[in-house]
Design an enzyme around this catalytic site. Structure first.
Site, PDB file in Angstrom:
ATOM      1  N   GLY A 170       0.784  -1.227   0.000  1.00 48.59           N
ATOM      2  CA  GLY A 170       0.000   0.000   0.000  1.00 48.59           C
ATOM      3  C   GLY A 170       0.810   1.268   0.000  1.00 48.59           C
ATOM      4  N   HIS A 175     -28.514  26.858  -2.051  1.00 46.41           N
ATOM      5  CA  HIS A 175     -28.427  27.695  -0.852  1.00 46.41           C
ATOM      6  C   HIS A 175     -28.980  26.922   0.343  1.00 46.41           C
ATOM      7  CE1 HIS A 175     -28.615  31.262   1.682  1.00 46.41           C
ATOM      8  NE2 HIS A 175     -29.842  30.897   2.020  1.00 46.41           N
TER       9      HIS A 175
END
Length: 462
Positions: free
Chosen positions: A40, A446
């Site tokens: 990894g 919004h």
């Protein structure tokens, strides 16, 4: 003569090297994947996964202490660093196991050991059990990454020096953490441990933190850190370290006002990273290195030896996981599709996971001016963004750099809550060749933080 002949040898399993051998094996190639450490690479084991896991714990401690600001009453907040460490370890173990489970593919041979070149297309691997194995292939990809640069000042060998890996293995919160360096690593760890409960001092050789950023950005970051009680010393050069008794250490730094002594319980060196090239014996293959010891590659990631490629941090480019992943894209196109993919002119963003986050893409104001461009610059404080006010996250600002004639977006930076996510929206706009006017006229939901982009880019219409 090599014992085993492959179609491709991949050395290292950092981000790009994690995925490339999988794709090659699925396409029917015989692939040797050589890894000397945990599978990894840096991102999974010592970089992105563990640090962001620990930063999440630090932010929760910080938010808990702010509870009264939101009308939420809490008791005294303390941090069990051993528990934080175990959560981090569990996350790393899970990520590593998830990757290892994908490697059981026909044609993919995972070899645990240290690789070194014996010729342009031959590699000797010292296996973990001590045996030697000889490999060869017409195509070799190097993805061996980097490691923390060792601290080389007088007395460094006489005191414990932590790096960005070892500091995450502490099981008790340091009383006073001294951090050397002012790049992207030191603010993250400095703020993290301040929020865990440490006294923190950052010592930066240069006049500002994060010198790749514009001055107003780096100054704002320093202000945020100081606002949380972190001492930030700039234009300060560490010259000597020594034991101070009772498990403490003393650091002498040279400043513009003369020498100054700092006493702390722990010392973290975050002064940069160096390439893992020495053990590879690249000279045996004729692979060229630059003056810093990184592997030289062209825009197609090919080294000075045809058929030998390098990817990720070891090439000395942008040291980001997503850059390495894009290197995988480039090599996949070439090795599997026969296309001449390139790294030229790619738009590489980055985020610094301090709180609030710093996200940036494209040119800084300083870089644009250095190129002789005619530009316009607009800034919007986060306290002008409704969502930031509602959530009580008003520190920082957004900043855009655009071409004065065309309105093309040249660069964008945001120091604010979820700054990396907001920056990504502008990156996509830049990839789509949208202008400042396009973003000023766009409809954003919004109330979201991204709604501030309307306001910011509208400033160019004034």
């Amino acid at each position: 003569m090599a014992d085993d002949h492959y179609d491709v040898i991949v050395i290292g399993t950092s981000q790009g090297g994690r995925f490339l051998p999988l794709e090659l094996a699925k396409a029917g190639r015989r692939v040797a994947l050589v890894e000397r450490g945990p599978l990894g690479g840096v991102c999974v084991n010592t970089g992105c996964t563990p640090t962001k896991t620990m930063i999440a714990s630090a932010r929760l401690a910080y938010q808990a202490r702010r509870g009264a600001e939101y009308g939420v009453r809490t008791g005294p907040v303390s941090v069990d660093l051993a528990a934080v460490r175990e959560r981090k370890r569990d996350m790393v173990t899970g990520a590593r196991a998830g990757y290892a489970g994908r490697l059981e593919l026909d044609g993919l041979d995972v070899i645990a050991g240290e690789a070194r070149f014996t010729g342009p297309k031959t590699v000797e691997v010292e296996l973990t059990e001590g045996r030697l194995r000889q490999l060869s292939a017409p195509v070799i990809v190097i993805d061996a990454g980097t490691r923390p640069r060792p601290l080389e000042i007088d007395g460094a060998a006489d005191v414990p020096v932590l790096d960005s890996t070892s500091i995450m293995e502490l099981d008790e919160v340091p009383e006073h953490l001294i951090v050397l360096g002012g790049g992207y690593i030191s603010p993250e760890f400095g703020q993290m441990f301040r929020r865990f409960g440490s006294e923190v001092t950052i010592v930066q050789h240069g006049p500002r933190l994060m010198r790749a950023e514009d001055d107003d950005v780096s100054d704002a970051v320093a202000g945020i850190l100081r606002g949380e009680g972190i001492t930030v010393l700039t234009s300060a050069t560490p010259v000597r370290a020594e034991p101070a008794g009772e498990g403490r250490l003393r650091l002498t730094v040279r400043t513009e006002d003369g020498e100054r002594q700092l006493e702390g319980s722990h010392l973290l060196s975050a002064i940069g990273r160096i390439p893992n090239t020495e053990a590879l014996t690249l000279g045996e293959a004729g692979i060229g290195l630059d003056e810093r010891g990184f592997i030289e590659v062209d825009e197609h990631l090919e080294t000075t030896v045809p058929g030998v490629y390098a990817m990720g941090d070891i090439t000395g480019g942008a040291s980001f996981t997503h850059s390495s992943y894009d290197d995988y894209r480039v090599l996949r196109a070439q090795l599997l599709k026969g296309e001449k993919a390139s790294t030229r002119d790619r738009l590489v963003p980055h985020a610094v996971f301090i709180d609030p986050q710093l996200g940036r893409v494209g040119l800084t104001e300083r870089e644009a001016l250095a190129q002789g461009r005619e530009i316009r610059v607009a800034k919007l404080p986060m306290n002008a963004v409704v969502r930031a006010l509602e959530t009580g996250e008003t520190r920082g600002f957004m900043k855009a750099v655009v071409d004065a004639d065309t309105g093309e977006i040249l660069g964008f930076a945001v120091l604010g809550s979820e700054g990396g996510e907001i920056m990504t929206m502008v990156q996509v706009a830049m990839l789509g060749k949208l202008t400042a006017t396009d973003l000023a006229d766009a409809i954003f939901t919004h109330p979201l933080l991204a709604e501030g982009l309307n306001t910011l880019f509208s400033l160019f219409e004034e």
